[in-house]
Design a protein around this motif. Structure first.
Motif, mmCIF file in Angstrom:
data_model
loop_
_atom_site.group_PDB
_atom_site.id
_atom_site.type_symbol
_atom_site.label_atom_id
_atom_site.label_comp_id
_atom_site.label_asym_id
_atom_site.label_seq_id
_atom_site.Cartn_x
_atom_site.Cartn_y
_atom_site.Cartn_z
ATOM 1 N N VAL A 64 0.700 -1.073 0.009
ATOM 2 C CA VAL A 64 -0.173 0.070 -0.082
ATOM 3 C C VAL A 64 0.905 1.018 -0.194
ATOM 4 O O VAL A 64 1.752 1.312 0.941
ATOM 5 C CB VAL A 64 -0.983 0.105 1.305
ATOM 6 N N ALA A 65 0.832 2.182 -0.938
ATOM 7 C CA ALA A 65 1.296 3.301 -1.054
ATOM 8 C C ALA A 65 0.459 4.611 -0.928
ATOM 9 O O ALA A 65 -0.194 4.805 -1.644
ATOM 10 C CB ALA A 65 2.216 3.334 -2.477
ATOM 11 N N ARG A 66 0.749 5.256 0.280
ATOM 12 C CA ARG A 66 -0.164 6.691 0.469
ATOM 13 C C ARG A 66 0.635 7.803 -0.403
ATOM 14 O O ARG A 66 1.645 7.624 -1.123
ATOM 15 C CB ARG A 66 0.111 6.915 1.863
ATOM 16 N N LYS A 67 -0.153 8.699 -0.617
ATOM 17 C CA LYS A 67 0.043 9.788 -1.357
ATOM 18 C C LYS A 67 1.471 10.352 -1.223
ATOM 19 O O LYS A 67 1.827 10.721 0.131
ATOM 20 C CB LYS A 67 -0.903 11.066 -1.142
ATOM 21 N N GLY A 68 2.349 10.267 -2.164
ATOM 22 C CA GLY A 68 3.378 10.906 -2.166
ATOM 23 C C GLY A 68 4.693 9.865 -1.546
ATOM 24 O O GLY A 68 5.840 9.964 -1.557
ATOM 25 N N GLU A 69 4.066 8.422 -1.121
ATOM 26 C CA GLU A 69 5.045 7.595 -0.836
ATOM 27 C C GLU A 69 5.792 6.704 -1.852
ATOM 28 O O GLU A 69 5.150 6.634 -3.064
ATOM 29 C CB GLU A 69 4.528 6.433 0.086
ATOM 30 N N GLY A 70 6.980 6.336 -1.597
ATOM 31 C CA GLY A 70 7.687 5.921 -2.676
ATOM 32 C C GLY A 70 9.156 6.408 -2.639
ATOM 33 O O GLY A 70 9.661 7.013 -1.856
ATOM 34 N N ARG A 71 9.962 6.049 -3.568
ATOM 35 C CA ARG A 71 11.375 6.655 -3.735
ATOM 36 C C ARG A 71 11.549 7.763 -4.878
ATOM 37 O O ARG A 71 11.186 7.150 -6.033
ATOM 38 C CB ARG A 71 12.251 5.460 -3.918
ATOM 39 N N SER A 72 11.905 8.705 -4.726
ATOM 40 C CA SER A 72 12.014 9.738 -5.841
ATOM 41 C C SER A 72 13.268 10.034 -6.105
ATOM 42 O O SER A 72 14.174 10.005 -5.292
ATOM 43 C CB SER A 72 11.315 11.031 -5.236
ATOM 44 N N ILE A 73 13.680 10.464 -7.398
ATOM 45 C CA ILE A 73 14.984 10.829 -7.915
ATOM 46 C C ILE A 73 14.566 11.875 -8.974
ATOM 47 O O ILE A 73 13.572 12.062 -9.586
ATOM 48 C CB ILE A 73 15.317 9.592 -8.647
ATOM 49 N N ASN A 74 15.578 12.711 -9.083
ATOM 50 C CA ASN A 74 15.534 13.727 -10.251
ATOM 51 C C ASN A 74 16.629 13.704 -11.255
ATOM 52 O O ASN A 74 17.839 13.290 -10.941
ATOM 53 C CB ASN A 74 15.669 15.123 -9.711
ATOM 54 N N THR A 75 16.375 13.495 -12.467
ATOM 55 C CA THR A 75 17.173 13.081 -13.519
ATOM 56 C C THR A 75 17.541 14.347 -14.410
ATOM 57 O O THR A 75 18.103 14.377 -15.347
ATOM 58 C CB THR A 75 16.681 12.059 -14.499
ATOM 59 N N GLY A 76 16.754 15.395 -14.100
ATOM 60 C CA GLY A 76 16.887 16.924 -14.924
ATOM 61 C C GLY A 76 15.893 16.506 -15.995
ATOM 62 O O GLY A 76 15.034 17.878 -16.258
ATOM 63 N N LEU A 77 15.525 15.593 -16.814
ATOM 64 C CA LEU A 77 14.520 15.669 -17.691
ATOM 65 C C LEU A 77 13.182 15.099 -17.080
ATOM 66 O O LEU A 77 12.299 15.704 -17.468
ATOM 67 C CB LEU A 77 14.795 14.508 -18.593
ATOM 68 N N TYR A 78 13.476 14.487 -15.859
ATOM 69 C CA TYR A 78 11.930 13.908 -15.275
ATOM 70 C C TYR A 78 12.472 14.010 -13.925
ATOM 71 O O TYR A 78 13.527 14.061 -13.298
ATOM 72 C CB TYR A 78 11.791 12.538 -15.692
ATOM 73 N N ASP A 79 11.190 14.123 -13.152
ATOM 74 C CA ASP A 79 11.241 13.840 -11.692
ATOM 75 C C ASP A 79 10.408 12.500 -11.659
ATOM 76 O O ASP A 79 9.336 12.277 -12.226
ATOM 77 C CB ASP A 79 10.506 14.878 -11.012
#
Length: 220
Positions: free
Chosen positions: A82-97
């Motif tokens: 179960v993933a609540r709003k905003g949960e997970g692993r985020s990265i920034n590549t420049g082209l995408y978040d």
């Protein structure tokens, strides 16, 4: 948010722990030693296509890059996350978040990603990308311009979606100030023989031959 540094360092740590030199990684991925060094030292963006090639070459699941805790067994029955709003692993590549959802589950048959596209031109995006599997893109907010190898560009607005063969060169551009928010669901092509699969079939030529037969081009 995990910036590029976290991913580059994790990939380098996994490669070093496995005793794999950059020259061997270059052979397995098709990337030059110079490009691989830039990825590990946070000077070259790590988009999804690069991550899949790198993890296949290392013989690990892509989820290994996003969690420090042991992952759920690959084929345990009754798995859920179960993933609540905003949960997970985020990265920034420049082209995408990117927000990778449910990263604690290993060997998922699909990879769910919430993202924001920033690149506005093909010059900014660079060469079209391609990787094994298929993907579905759904636009949440903003306007998305989809370029692909064999088709004219498509303009997608909120509520629109596109399903493509990921082996076809493709690029996603934003036509909206501040970027375009999307949901992406990526899947591995059934029968794909990545390096990680090869590790498991080196001692089983019959299984390996079966997978190779599965990769024959489909008739058109």
């Amino acid at each position: 948010m995990i910036e590029q540094g976290g991913l580059g360092q994790k990939i380098k740590a996994l490669r070093t722990a496995a005793g794999i030199p950059l020259s061997v990684m270059s052979e397995r991925t098709g990337y030059s030693v110079s490009a691989l060094s830039k990825m590990e030292n946070d000077r070259l963006g790590l988009t999804y296509d690069k991550l899949t090639k790198l993890t296949n070459a290392l013989g690990v699941d892509i989820g290994s890059l996003f969690t420090e805790t042991p992952q759920t067994a690959a084929y345990a029955g009754g798995r859920r996350s179960v993933a609540r709003k905003g949960e997970g692993r985020s990265i920034n590549t420049g082209l995408y978040d990117y927000l990778y959802v449910s990263p604690e589950l290993s060997h998922k048959r699909i990879v769910p990603i919430k993202g924001r596209v920033h690149a506005a031109t093909l010059d900014e995006f660079g060469p079209l990308i391609r990787h094994d599997g298929e993907e579905w893109i759904y636009v949440l907010d903003g306007v998305l311009e989809v370029h692909s190898e064999f088709y004219e560009p498509e303009i997608l607005e909120p509520g629109d979606s596109i399903y493509i063969d990921s082996r076809m060169g493709h690029a996603y551009l934003s036509r909206s100030p501040g970027g375009t928010e999307i949901i992406a669901v990526c899947t591995e092509q059934p029968g794909t023989l990545g390096y990680g699969d090869q590790l498991a079939t080196d001692q089983n030529p019959q299984a390996s031959a079966g997978k190779k037969r599965a990769r024959k081009p489909r008739s058109r």
